[in-house]
Design an enzyme around this catalytic site. Structure first.
Site, PDB file in Angstrom:
ATOM      1  N   LYS A   1       0.851  -1.190   0.000  1.00 23.57           N
ATOM      2  CA  LYS A   1       0.000   0.000   0.000  1.00 23.57           C
ATOM      3  C   LYS A   1       0.879   1.229   0.000  1.00 23.57           C
ATOM      4  O   LYS A   1       1.810   1.339   0.803  1.00 23.57           O
ATOM      5  CB  LYS A   1      -0.883   0.006   1.266  1.00 23.57           C
ATOM      6  CG  LYS A   1      -1.783   1.226   1.366  1.00 23.57           C
ATOM      7  CD  LYS A   1      -3.047   1.032   0.579  1.00 23.57           C
ATOM      8  CE  LYS A   1      -3.817   2.318   0.339  1.00 23.57           C
ATOM      9  NZ  LYS A   1      -3.387   3.029  -0.908  1.00 23.57           N
TER      10      LYS A   1
ATOM     11  N   GLN B   1       7.159   3.838   3.952  1.00 25.82           N
ATOM     12  CA  GLN B   1       5.737   3.487   3.952  1.00 25.82           C
ATOM     13  C   GLN B   1       5.488   2.220   4.771  1.00 25.82           C
ATOM     14  O   GLN B   1       4.464   2.090   5.445  1.00 25.82           O
ATOM     15  CB  GLN B   1       5.270   3.282   2.502  1.00 25.82           C
ATOM     16  CG  GLN B   1       3.768   3.357   2.316  1.00 25.82           C
ATOM     17  CD  GLN B   1       3.255   4.780   2.225  1.00 25.82           C
ATOM     18  OE1 GLN B   1       3.800   5.605   1.522  1.00 25.82           O
ATOM     19  NE2 GLN B   1       2.197   5.069   2.943  1.00 25.82           N
TER      20      GLN B   1
ATOM     21  N   LYS C   1       5.334   3.308   8.410  1.00 27.40           N
ATOM     22  CA  LYS C   1       4.195   4.205   8.573  1.00 27.40           C
ATOM     23  C   LYS C   1       2.893   3.406   8.588  1.00 27.40           C
ATOM     24  O   LYS C   1       2.051   3.578   9.463  1.00 27.40           O
ATOM     25  CB  LYS C   1       4.183   5.193   7.401  1.00 27.40           C
ATOM     26  CG  LYS C   1       3.127   6.251   7.452  1.00 27.40           C
ATOM     27  CD  LYS C   1       2.895   6.894   6.103  1.00 27.40           C
ATOM     28  CE  LYS C   1       4.168   7.459   5.497  1.00 27.40           C
ATOM     29  NZ  LYS C   1       3.882   8.332   4.326  1.00 27.40           N
TER      30      LYS C   1
ATOM     31  N   LYS D   1       5.311   1.720  -3.086  1.00 28.86           N
ATOM     32  CA  LYS D   1       5.304   3.074  -3.656  1.00 28.86           C
ATOM     33  C   LYS D   1       5.574   2.950  -5.141  1.00 28.86           C
ATOM     34  O   LYS D   1       6.232   2.001  -5.577  1.00 28.86           O
ATOM     35  CB  LYS D   1       6.412   3.919  -3.019  1.00 28.86           C
ATOM     36  CG  LYS D   1       6.172   5.398  -3.101  1.00 28.86           C
ATOM     37  CD  LYS D   1       5.291   5.876  -1.977  1.00 28.86           C
ATOM     38  CE  LYS D   1       4.893   7.322  -2.124  1.00 28.86           C
ATOM     39  NZ  LYS D   1       4.218   7.811  -0.896  1.00 28.86           N
TER      40      LYS D   1
ATOM     41  N   GLY E   1      -2.611   8.262  -4.381  1.00 29.10           N
ATOM     42  CA  GLY E   1      -1.911   9.448  -4.869  1.00 29.10           C
ATOM     43  C   GLY E   1      -0.698   9.781  -4.039  1.00 29.10           C
ATOM     44  O   GLY E   1      -0.498   9.277  -2.933  1.00 29.10           O
ATOM     45  N   ASP E   2       0.145  10.615  -4.599  1.00 29.89           N
ATOM     46  CA  ASP E   2       1.254  11.269  -3.897  1.00 29.89           C
ATOM     47  C   ASP E   2       1.467  12.553  -4.704  1.00 29.89           C
ATOM     48  O   ASP E   2       0.555  12.985  -5.413  1.00 29.89           O
ATOM     49  CB  ASP E   2       2.500  10.353  -3.862  1.00 29.89           C
ATOM     50  CG  ASP E   2       3.590  10.860  -2.910  1.00 29.89           C
ATOM     51  OD1 ASP E   2       3.501  10.576  -1.718  1.00 29.89           O
ATOM     52  OD2 ASP E   2       4.538  11.539  -3.373  1.00 29.89           O
TER      53      ASP E   2
ATOM     54  N   THR F   1      -4.277  13.797   5.487  1.00 27.99           N
ATOM     55  CA  THR F   1      -2.873  13.928   5.896  1.00 27.99           C
ATOM     56  C   THR F   1      -2.676  15.193   6.732  1.00 27.99           C
ATOM     57  O   THR F   1      -2.062  15.155   7.805  1.00 27.99           O
ATOM     58  CB  THR F   1      -1.948  13.942   4.665  1.00 27.99           C
ATOM     59  OG1 THR F   1      -2.309  12.855   3.811  1.00 27.99           O
ATOM     60  CG2 THR F   1      -0.502  13.797   5.077  1.00 27.99           C
TER      61      THR F   1
ATOM     62  N   ASN G   1      -2.011  19.733  -1.181  1.00 27.39           N
ATOM     63  CA  ASN G   1      -3.072  19.018  -0.507  1.00 27.39           C
ATOM     64  C   ASN G   1      -2.835  18.965   1.012  1.00 27.39           C
ATOM     65  O   ASN G   1      -3.718  19.244   1.817  1.00 27.39           O
ATOM     66  CB  ASN G   1      -3.059  17.607  -1.120  1.00 27.39           C
ATOM     67  CG  ASN G   1      -4.184  16.759  -0.641  1.00 27.39           C
ATOM     68  OD1 ASN G   1      -5.265  17.265  -0.391  1.00 27.39           O
ATOM     69  ND2 ASN G   1      -3.933  15.483  -0.493  1.00 27.39           N
TER      70      ASN G   1
ATOM     71  N   SER H   1      -6.767   6.087   3.768  1.00 25.13           N
ATOM     72  CA  SER H   1      -6.792   5.183   2.608  1.00 25.13           C
ATOM     73  C   SER H   1      -7.186   3.775   3.070  1.00 25.13           C
ATOM     74  O   SER H   1      -7.963   3.085   2.408  1.00 25.13           O
ATOM     75  CB  SER H   1      -5.418   5.103   1.945  1.00 25.13           C
ATOM     76  OG  SER H   1      -5.238   6.155   1.021  1.00 25.13           O
TER      77      SER H   1
HETATM   78  O1  2IT Z   1       3.083   9.126   1.540  1.00 25.55           O
HETATM   79  C1  2IT Z   1       1.962   8.643   1.737  1.00 25.55           C
HETATM   80  O2  2IT Z   1       1.673   8.082   2.788  1.00 25.55           O
HETATM   81  C2  2IT Z   1       0.968   8.783   0.672  1.00 25.55           C
HETATM   82  N1  2IT Z   1       1.277   9.356  -0.359  1.00 25.55           N
HETATM   83  C3  2IT Z   1      -0.403   8.192   0.836  1.00 25.55           C
HETATM   84  C4  2IT Z   1      -0.399   6.753   0.436  1.00 25.55           C
HETATM   85  C5  2IT Z   1      -1.745   6.098   0.390  1.00 25.55           C
HETATM   86  O3  2IT Z   1      -1.775   4.906   0.044  1.00 25.55           O
HETATM   87  O4  2IT Z   1      -2.767   6.713   0.695  1.00 25.55           O
END
Ligand code: 2IT
Length: 451
Positions: A92, A113, A116, A128, A167-168, A212, A243, A383
């Site tokens: 994810k 990630q 996190k 990613k 997204g990122d 976020t 964002n 997410s």
């Molecule tokens: O850096 C991050 O945690 C994100 N861009 C969100 C990743 C997500 O799967 O929502």
């Protein structure tokens, strides 16, 4: 400092094999330094090669992304998906479309990630992806053709129980829509849990766009509570007004605080009254017109604009929150930040601080430093809640999602503080987040055997 022999050996080997991936090595080093005491408590991890496996992505997919521009000419970009770790759930993590994207950047992001996502407590592994495609200045149809081509290469490697992109930077609701449309067309199934950050009309979650930034402010509230302080009246200096930055501005204003400084690519703004009320809408308008310039804000509201500078080191604030991109704060800025006397340094963007700058700030007795992989986890956290809603084919109210997000951020702060305490590190939120995130992933990897 890496003192543990096993971890040193793993890091040195990695540094040799990945000398061309400085951001990845930076992210790994920071985590390995933090988890030393845990690895020392678990000698069985060395025999199991656990750390060697942890720093090696399970799989990297690289592909060509050809697309036709508005002049009828074929353009070719490079696409990637780094499937880093699936010990605790499907891969994810977001997709980043930006000219700076390369394999090393995506490996750093996928590695971060993993920890996190573990902190969110939801079943999500780390991944990613992205491309060196630059969406700025492209027409809608060019972006659509690019996204369709990207998904045509990627669709066979992802799925709601395999890998769930989102997204990122450079990938928002528009791009997710085009990507999902192409996925559905190719597979002929609904399966909308394959992507998050979707529009509300086809399975998106309320609060995801703001998550976020809101989560970062909720986390900040927990830090303030720990310090017997409150958010009311606090002045925030942030970088970035995308964002994430916008979500911070909005939630801060709601809770009686205000963003009084914000920096963009062209310089920084100082608005002593704060970005509140209708100014929040103006930020959205300004960004939609031209994401590279924040000066129009100063022109409209008659406030100060300092061209070509960042707001690191300003004194008349209470909290710094770098929310732009990686390595935004280097040693030179860190020295100014420490000298300013400001107490709170709350990272928001992924790895916004170089390791030497971060260690320098952590060593300041008068400061509290919080790490991005905890502070920004609310984005991927919601997410995860979007995935839950897609699985149960229901839509939760904004209040329900927000309440879950708030609970999640409180918990992330709590488990981080407790993990640091457990290892005698005091209120070290950086080490605490790394330790808490690592423990779950390590245990899952260990129990599942060698793979
Ligand atoms: O850096 C991050 O945690 C994100 N861009 C969100 C990743 C997500 O799967 O929502």
């Amino acid at each position: 400092m890496l003192t543990n022999e096993y971890l040193k050996r793993v890091y040195d080997g990695l540094a040799q094999r990945n000398a061309n991936e400085p951001e990845f090595l930076q992210a790994v080093r920071e985590v390995l330094e933090s988890i030393q005491p845990v690895v020392e408590k678990h000698p069985e991890y060395e025999k199991a090669g656990l750390i060697e496996r942890l720093v090696e992505p399970e799989r990297i997919i690289t592909f060509r992304v050809p697309w036709v521009d508005d002049q009828g000419k074929v353009q070719v970009n490079r696409g990637y998906r780094v499937q880093f770790n699936s010990a605790i759930g499907p891969y994810k993590g977001g997709l980043r479309f930006h000219p700076s994207v390369n394999q090393g950047i995506l490996k750093f992001l996928g590695f971060e990630q993993t920890f996190k996502n573990s902190l969110t407590t939801l079943p999500m592994g780390g991944g990613k992806g992205g491309s060196d495609f630059d969406p700025h200045g492209k027409s809608d149809m060019e972006v659509m053709r690019f996204c369709q081509s990207f998904m045509t290469a990627l669709y066979r490697y992802i799925g709601p129980d395999i890998d769930v992109p989102a997204g990122d930077m450079g990938v928002g609701g528009r791009e997710i829509g085009y990507l999902y449309g192409q996925y559905r067309r190719l597979k002929g199934v609904w399966e909308n849990g394959v992507l998050t950050g979707k529009g509300m009309s086809y399975g998106g979650s309320l609060i995801r766009p703001e998550a976020t930034g809101y989560g970062a402010v909720y986390y900040l509230q927990e830090v303030l509570k720990h310090e017997n302080d409150t958010i009311e009246g606090k002045r925030l200096a942030i970088s970035g007004y995308g964002n994430v930055g916008w979500g911070i501005m909005k939630k801060a204003a709601e809770l009686g605080a205000k963003v009084t400084y914000f920096a963009g690519p062209d310089g920084y703004i100082h608005d002593p009254d704060g970005v509140v009320g209708e100014k929040l809408d103006f930020i959205l308008e300004m960004r939609a017109k031209d994401p590279m310039h924040c000066k129009p804000y100063a022109d409209k509201y008659g406030v100060e604009f300092v061209p070509g500078e960042k707001c690191w080191g300003v004194k008349d604030v209470d909290v710094y929150m770098p929310a732009a991109t990686q390595n935004d704060v280097r040693m030179e800025s860190a020295e100014k930040i420490a000298a300013s006397g400001v107490k709170y340094y709350i990272e928001v963007a992924n790895m916004p601080t170089t390791n030497d700058a971060l260690n320098y700030l952590r060593a300041q007795k008068h400061m509290v430093v919080a790490p991005s992989k905890a502070v920004n986890a609310g984005g991927v956290g919601v997410s995860g809640l979007e995935m839950s809603q897609n699985s149960e084919r229901l839509v939760w109210t904004a209040e329900e999602v927000d309440a879950q997000l708030h609970k999640m951020m409180k918990n992330i702060h709590k488990v981080s503080a407790e993990a640091a305490e457990e290892y005698g590190l005091g209120y070290d939120l950086v080490a605490g987040a790394n330790i808490a995130g690592f423990k779950k992933v390590a245990q899952a990897m260990y129990e599942q055997g060698v793979f």
